[in-house]
Design an enzyme around this catalytic site. Structure first.
Site, PDB file in Angstrom:
ATOM      1  N   GLU A  71       0.869  -1.179   0.000  1.00  0.00           N
ATOM      2  CA  GLU A  71       0.000   0.000   0.000  1.00  0.00           C
ATOM      3  C   GLU A  71       0.909   1.232   0.000  1.00  0.00           C
ATOM      4  O   GLU A  71       1.726   1.371   0.900  1.00  0.00           O
ATOM      5  CB  GLU A  71      -0.842   0.064   1.275  1.00  0.00           C
ATOM      6  CG  GLU A  71      -1.419  -1.234   1.765  1.00  0.00           C
ATOM      7  CD  GLU A  71      -1.681  -1.190   3.288  1.00  0.00           C
ATOM      8  OE1 GLU A  71      -1.866  -0.104   3.859  1.00  0.00           O
ATOM      9  OE2 GLU A  71      -1.687  -2.266   3.885  1.00  0.00           O
ATOM     10  N   ASP A  81      -6.727   8.287   1.391  1.00  0.00           N
ATOM     11  CA  ASP A  81      -6.527   7.881   2.782  1.00  0.00           C
ATOM     12  C   ASP A  81      -5.931   9.069   3.516  1.00  0.00           C
ATOM     13  O   ASP A  81      -4.830   9.503   3.196  1.00  0.00           O
ATOM     14  CB  ASP A  81      -5.588   6.680   2.846  1.00  0.00           C
ATOM     15  CG  ASP A  81      -5.535   6.085   4.247  1.00  0.00           C
ATOM     16  OD1 ASP A  81      -6.579   6.068   4.917  1.00  0.00           O
ATOM     17  OD2 ASP A  81      -4.452   5.649   4.666  1.00  0.00           O
ATOM     18  N   SER A 115      -3.325   0.498  -3.188  1.00  0.00           N
ATOM     19  CA  SER A 115      -2.983  -0.816  -2.653  1.00  0.00           C
ATOM     20  C   SER A 115      -2.953  -1.796  -3.811  1.00  0.00           C
ATOM     21  O   SER A 115      -3.948  -1.938  -4.527  1.00  0.00           O
ATOM     22  CB  SER A 115      -4.027  -1.274  -1.638  1.00  0.00           C
ATOM     23  OG  SER A 115      -4.052  -0.396  -0.537  1.00  0.00           O
ATOM     24  N   THR A 116      -1.832  -2.454  -3.981  1.00  0.00           N
ATOM     25  CA  THR A 116      -1.721  -3.407  -5.092  1.00  0.00           C
ATOM     26  C   THR A 116      -2.657  -4.583  -4.848  1.00  0.00           C
ATOM     27  O   THR A 116      -3.062  -4.841  -3.714  1.00  0.00           O
ATOM     28  CB  THR A 116      -0.299  -3.990  -5.197  1.00  0.00           C
ATOM     29  OG1 THR A 116      -0.044  -4.800  -4.031  1.00  0.00           O
ATOM     30  CG2 THR A 116       0.749  -2.902  -5.318  1.00  0.00           C
ATOM     31  N   HIS A 146       3.295   0.608   3.067  1.00  0.00           N
ATOM     32  CA  HIS A 146       3.136  -0.563   3.923  1.00  0.00           C
ATOM     33  C   HIS A 146       3.154  -1.837   3.096  1.00  0.00           C
ATOM     34  O   HIS A 146       2.537  -1.898   2.034  1.00  0.00           O
ATOM     35  CB  HIS A 146       1.817  -0.480   4.697  1.00  0.00           C
ATOM     36  CG  HIS A 146       1.712   0.728   5.579  1.00  0.00           C
ATOM     37  ND1 HIS A 146       0.565   1.066   6.258  1.00  0.00           N
ATOM     38  CD2 HIS A 146       2.619   1.680   5.913  1.00  0.00           C
ATOM     39  CE1 HIS A 146       0.764   2.174   6.959  1.00  0.00           C
ATOM     40  NE2 HIS A 146       2.001   2.572   6.758  1.00  0.00           N
ATOM     41  N   ARG A 171      -2.338 -11.380   8.661  1.00  0.00           N
ATOM     42  CA  ARG A 171      -1.697 -10.511   7.665  1.00  0.00           C
ATOM     43  C   ARG A 171      -0.703  -9.665   8.439  1.00  0.00           C
ATOM     44  O   ARG A 171      -1.104  -8.802   9.226  1.00  0.00           O
ATOM     45  CB  ARG A 171      -2.745  -9.615   6.991  1.00  0.00           C
ATOM     46  CG  ARG A 171      -2.136  -8.537   6.099  1.00  0.00           C
ATOM     47  CD  ARG A 171      -3.211  -7.647   5.468  1.00  0.00           C
ATOM     48  NE  ARG A 171      -3.938  -6.841   6.436  1.00  0.00           N
ATOM     49  CZ  ARG A 171      -3.966  -5.515   6.451  1.00  0.00           C
ATOM     50  NH1 ARG A 171      -3.307  -4.829   5.554  1.00  0.00           N
ATOM     51  NH2 ARG A 171      -4.672  -4.860   7.366  1.00  0.00           N
TER      52      ARG A 171
END
Lengths: 499, 64
Positions: A10, A88, A95-96, A150, A239
């Site tokens: 992300e 955001d 985000s991939t 991230h 995760r």
């Protein structure tokens, strides 16, 4: 046996609105996302039902202790390549889609940059002639404000979280020697207690880490983040949400960042570090220290009382990884060939860092950036505090191909332009992102909402139908490509799935 | 406690003295240097006209 390390990135992009006097970064970010979506596809809303960013991996939830992290009124879209593109806080974020290997993730991360570039171009068409919205793939404004890049890795829920914290921390402290994106100057007081003189440091982000472990992402940032929001079956999966990395432009740096971390986490899962404790005495101090040590020769104090350099720690990790590959195989990171490529590149970069750094100037962000900025400084006889050098630093991260310093550096590629162009609209075939992306390609007008772990269909007369996707390894091309070929309508798909 | 022994997979760390007495740059080194010089010539094209203002105006809100 370690489970496959499904992974994603992300990225929050820095954003600058040029000649938009009434604008704020949230509005500018929304313009970008909406302009992209309007020209690319029908917008599909995001389903927030399973979002719980306040849940803590150490076992406690902090309901109400944090402001809501999700502003549902903001622009938010799911793309046909399985990615999410949204606003955001005050940044556009991409985000991939979930990927199965580091190489795949490099491709979809680059596709993310391409999407931002396309979004800027689309926004330009709705803005005034002298107006522009520009984004930067970096992590700091140079004034003490940071935004994140991230990583996420799928882990086996049965692994004790305390073991993850203990064994991955040395990697997070030292991997910056090849994952760092480089930064002119410093934004916090360093490990020596004085603000300067820091001319250049390896990492964009290291300055902003204040705790070894914790739930926060916006203040008192921890090296290991405990957010426990699996976006998958919580009984089987975790995760791991990694906030400690820099956003990379160099493909080799992204490959190594993701590949080594996926492998180290697999080793943690299989308890391969049990007899090789590489714990660092003071990880927060060490992460600042390593970032500011361009010689890479300063010793870090280890928990056992000895010392090692960051490069030493990485050599130890690599030696253990080779043993792991021999005894357990490399299925967790994409198989024997993918694993061998990773080990070879890992070794080559450590050799380069100890030898002639010039050899890495086409592979690593911080080395490439330092080389150019230092040469420019010398040529013009500038002081490190000269704003031209800070401007050059920013320009490295400009996502507009014609303006980017990075794009002029002829950096080593692991992808081709054609592959990146395809990945802008096509999902990877190796994870559930394939199912998400294909549904949106085929039947976007029937998809009422999407999330990482579900799709909600609206077929008109019936109640909404939710399709859970709780396993990131299901819904791949191998599982459902034929199904898509055989179904003409979303109703057929739902009937075949028994949903 | 004694320094931890680390088995390295490469030649020993760079020798400072040997570095100072390094032979003249190889052809590859010369080529890289020429490329870098060319890039520095171009940099003024990409560098914002007013670096001071550009850097001052680049203010971001925190994220994440």
């Amino acid at each position: 046996m370690a489970i496959p390390k499904v992974c994603g990135i992300e990225t929050e992009y820095g954003i600058q609105a040029v000649n938009l006097p009434e604008s704020n970064p949230i509005a500018a970010s929304s313009i970008l996302v909406n302009a992209y979506v309007a020209q690319a596809q029908k917008k599909v809303g995001w389903d927030f039902e399973d979002e719980s960013p306040g849940r803590d991996a150490r076992g406690f939830a902090r309901e109400g202790a944090m402001p809501p992290e999700i502003e549902t009124n903001l622009a938010n879209a799911v793309l046909t390549n399985g990615a999410r593109f949204y606003v955001d806080h005050a940044h556009p974020e991409l985000s991939t889609p979930e990927c199965a290997t580091a190489r795949e993730l490099v491709l979809w991360d680059k596709a993310g940059e391409r999407i931002l570039a396309l979004a800027m171009a689309a926004a330009s068409r709705v803005l005034g002639p002298d107006q522009e919205i520009v984004v930067y793939k970096n992590n700091s404004d140079g004034k003490g404000n940071s935004y994140g890049c991230h990583e996420n890795y799928l882990m086996d829920r049965s692994v004790p979280f305390s073991r993850i914290v203990q064994q991955v921390t040395p990697h997070f402290v030292t991997r910056q020697i090849y994952t760092g994106a480089g930064k002119v100057g410093a934004e916090t007081i360093g490990p020596q207690g004085a603000r300067g003189p820091v001319t250049f440091q390896i990492s964009q982000r290291a300055d902003f880490f204040e705790e070894p472990v914790g739930l926060e992402t916006t203040l008192k940032r921890p090296i290991v983040n405990t957010r426990d929001e699996p976006h998958a079956d919580p009984r089987r999966y975790r995760r791991l949400h990694v906030i400690v990395g820099d956003a990379n432009l160099a493909e080799v740096a992204t490959f190594l960042k993701v590949g080594t971390t996926a492998l180290v986490l697999s080793m943690v899962e299989d308890d391969f570090f049990a007899k090789s404790d590489l714990s660092i005495a003071l990880p927060v101090r060490a992460i600042h220290q390593v970032s500011r040590d361009l010689s890479l020769e300063e010793p870090i104090e280890m928990a056992d009382g000895g010392t090692m350099t960051a490069v030493d720690v990485q050599w130890e990790m690599l030696a253990l990884a080779r043993k792991y590959a021999q005894s357990r195989g490399m299925d967790c990171v994409g198989g024997a060939d993918a694993g061998e490529e990773l080990l070879e590149r890992w070794e080559a970069v450590l050799e380069g860092l100890e030898g002639d750094r010039e050899d890495l100037a086409r592979s690593l962000d911080w080395v490439a950036k330092y080389r150019v900025i230092d040469a420019y400084r010398e040529r013009h006889g500038l002081d490190w505090a000269d704003r031209k050098l800070a401007a050059l630093d920013l320009t490295y991260h400009d996502v507009r191909p014609a303006r980017s310093l990075f794009s002029r550096l002829d950096m080593e590629r692991l992808t081709t332009d054609d592959e990146v162009a395809l990945a802008v609209t096509e999902p990877p075939g190796s994870t559930r992102a394939y199912f998400r992306g294909r549904c949106l390609q085929r039947w976007a007008s029937s998809v009422a909402a999407a999330n990482w772990d579900s799709l909600v269909f609206d077929l008109g007369s019936d109640p909404l139908r939710r399709i859970p996707m709780m396993d990131p390894l299901k819904g791949t091309a191998a599982h459902v490509a034929t199904l898509f070929d055989e179904c003409e309508t979303p109703a057929e798909l739902l009937a075949r799935l028994g949903a | 406690m004694a320094q931890r022994e680390v088995k390295k997979r490469t030649a020993p760390a760079r020798d400072k003295q040997a570095e100072e007495e390094a032979p003249p740059q190889s052809a590859k080194g010369e080529k890289l240097k020429a490329e870098l010089d060319e890039l520095l010539d171009e940099i003024d094209e990409v560098l914002e006209d007013n670096a001071e203002e550009f850097v001052r105006n680049y203010v971001q809100k925190g994220g994440e």
